[in-house]
Write an enzyme that holds these catalytic residues in place. Structure first.
Site, PDB file in Angstrom:
ATOM      1  N   HIS A 156       0.811  -1.220   0.000  1.00  0.00           N
ATOM      2  CA  HIS A 156       0.000   0.000   0.000  1.00  0.00           C
ATOM      3  C   HIS A 156       0.850   1.278   0.000  1.00  0.00           C
ATOM      4  O   HIS A 156       0.343   2.362  -0.317  1.00  0.00           O
ATOM      5  CB  HIS A 156      -0.931   0.001   1.215  1.00  0.00           C
ATOM      6  CG  HIS A 156      -2.259   0.635   0.969  1.00  0.00           C
ATOM      7  ND1 HIS A 156      -2.459   1.637   0.042  1.00  0.00           N
ATOM      8  CD2 HIS A 156      -3.476   0.423   1.544  1.00  0.00           C
ATOM      9  CE1 HIS A 156      -3.729   2.007   0.066  1.00  0.00           C
ATOM     10  NE2 HIS A 156      -4.370   1.284   0.953  1.00  0.00           N
ATOM     11  N   ASP A 188     -10.864  -7.572 -18.828  1.00  0.00           N
ATOM     12  CA  ASP A 188     -11.007  -8.760 -19.676  1.00  0.00           C
ATOM     13  C   ASP A 188      -9.615  -9.194 -20.126  1.00  0.00           C
ATOM     14  O   ASP A 188      -8.968  -8.517 -20.916  1.00  0.00           O
ATOM     15  CB  ASP A 188     -11.899  -8.423 -20.875  1.00  0.00           C
ATOM     16  CG  ASP A 188     -12.130  -9.611 -21.796  1.00  0.00           C
ATOM     17  OD1 ASP A 188     -11.503 -10.670 -21.582  1.00  0.00           O
ATOM     18  OD2 ASP A 188     -12.930  -9.463 -22.735  1.00  0.00           O
TER      19      ASP A 188
END
Length: 482
Positions: free
Chosen positions: A184, A417
């Site tokens: 992070h 995708d």
């Protein structure tokens, strides 16, 4: 080890490095961490992933090969496209590093990303569970989902030796789960999904070189933002993140047990909540008090949680902590594609009696006021104060009167995708979850929103039994395998 862990099989683990990036004077080898990055050092890595139905050989252009060989080709294709994506997001292939500064005063330390191409971790695993096992239960099966992510319990400062990016691709009986675990301090959720979107774009376009597609549509901007009073980075810290005292003070502590449920809100129901909140408010109806859809939705769940908790005193305070993005609030705003972290955590507070009596408009207006209070001057002042006296906070302890929301329904999650269709679900690992944590996720249909809610079973059951809350919730039909 849970029963589900026992059935998880690791097939291979390797290191993936940038495909062709060569070190030269035009490529920064060192990225200094900003205030926002540094404050995250004692916190856990981010874990978020996408669930897909298993692609067929025909669908993935491997029609002349057996299923096992097709899966192996998919894994190879993912690795190759990842390597090409790391050419652009090369900080993920580095490690954290420190520098000591001793100017005849007390020693100070700085932290940076060493872009040394040590590489990202790539794990190929398999598990004998179905897509329905994951998305059909009312409560998220954490014993299964947590197995889809690596580096559990690893904190961001462990990036001194641990990979800054670890990807686990898990084959299911009828699906594939692509899980990402990201340090992070390297980036926030906005940059996380920028990377994920770029990787899927590279993969679908032929990231293995088959279609000579080695570019992405939106390049990351790696130059970090520092407050105006910082003449020359790095920011110097009065503590060293690599010693045993730091490790003891900021060690991983698992959260008390909780359950997770995902509540789905359609676009139509969110519009109704927004209309209700704006009609309810008794204050001025000028644009300054216009309540947004998201503010109305969060207020709706704030009310539901407050009712479910049955707080003992109506005079008791209840608060809502909200992750607020800074990118567009700075002057000038950060450029599109800024790669890093840029957010604050604000808190709105109300009396339980006031919130329950005034309804959805009360919480929504408080959240609106909170968000509007963060402008360039406020952000600059916070950063300047922090640089003068750096303070780190470890894991937040759950408070029975507080809830917190992170994530964003604006992130592009369902558009990823890889070449075998769009994902059918978004799931997060156990990292950074705790009682009272709510994560906003875009729903599968444009304009819809999913809220991933973490509470004890009694609180979640009380919310499910609350007709006022559930009136806005849509219960999706059980998943049916194709």
């Amino acid at each position: 080890m849970t029963s589900s862990d026992k059935n998880l099989r690791y097939i291979s683990t390797c290191i993936v490095r940038p495909a062709s990036r060569q070190a030269d004077e035009r490529t920064p080898q060192k990225i200094d961490l900003t205030v926002w990055d540094l404050t995250l050092l004692p916190h856990q890595y981010m874990q978020r992933g996408l669930l897909y139905t298993k692609p067929t050989p025909v669908k993935y252009h491997y029609s002349n090969q057996g299923e096992e060989e097709s899966i192996n080709n998919i894994i190879t294709h993912l690795k190759n496209s990842l390597a090409k994506t790391l050419d652009h997001f090369y900080p993920f292939a580095g490690r954290l590093a420190t520098t000591i500064h001793d100017d005849n005063e007390d020693a100070k330390y700085s932290v940076y990303i060493n872009c040394d191409s040590s590489g990202a971790e790539f794990i190929h695993a398999a598990m004998d569970v179905t897509v329905a096992d994951i998305i059909s239960p009312i409560y998220v099966p954490l014993d299964i989902v947590r197995s889809f992510f690596s580096l559990e319990g690893v904190l961001n400062y462990h990036g001194l030796s641990k990979p800054l990016l670890s990807i686990q691709v898990t084959e299911l009986i009828d699906g594939i789960f692509v899980g990402c675990t990201i340090n992070h301090t390297v980036c926030d959720g906005t940059s996380f999904w920028h990377f994920f979107n770029s990787w899927s774009e590279m993969c679908k376009g032929g990231g293995d070189g088959s279609n000579h597609h080695d570019h992405i549509s939106r390049l990351p901007i790696l130059k970090r933002w520092f407050p105006k009073n910082i003449d020359s980075p790095p920011i110097r810290l009065p503590f060293f993140i690599g010693d045993v005292n730091f490790a003891e003070k900021y060690k991983y502590i698992p959260s008390p047990s909780f359950e997770v449920r995902i509540f789905h809100f359609t676009r139509e129901n969110i519009v109704k909540l927004k209309s209700k909140a704006n009609l309810e408010q008794t204050e001025s109806i000028e644009n300054a008090n216009y309540i947004s859809s998201f503010q109305a939705l969060l207020s709706h769940i704030w009310l539901a949680v407050t009712r479910a908790r049955c707080l003992g005193s109506k005079d008791e305070d209840t608060s809502y902590q909200l992750v607020i993005g800074n990118r567009a609030r700075l002057n000038p705003p950060l450029p599109d594609g800024y790669f890093g972290s840029s957010f604050m955590i604000g808190e709105a507070t109300a009396k339980v009696s006031e919130l329950l009596e005034r309804g959805i408009s009360c919480g929504a207006l408080l959240l609106k006021k909170l968000v509007n209070s963060y402008d360039d001057a406020t952000i600059q002042r916070y950063c300047e104060t922090w640089v003068e006296k750096p303070v780190l906070h470890g894991r937040r302890v759950p408070v029975s009167t507080t809830l917190m929301t992170g994530g964003s329904p604006r992130f592009n999650m369902h558009g990823n995708d890889f070449g075998w269709g769009q994902p059918i679900a978004v799931r997060g690992g156990i990292s950074n979850k705790r009682q009272g944590k709510i994560t906003a996720i875009p729903g599968p249909v444009e304009g819809s929103i999913d809220l991933e809610v973490c509470f004890s079973l009694d609180i979640l059951q009380a919310m499910a039994d609350d007709p006022e809350f559930m009136e806005a919730v849509t219960v999706l039909p059980p998943y049916k395998s194709v």
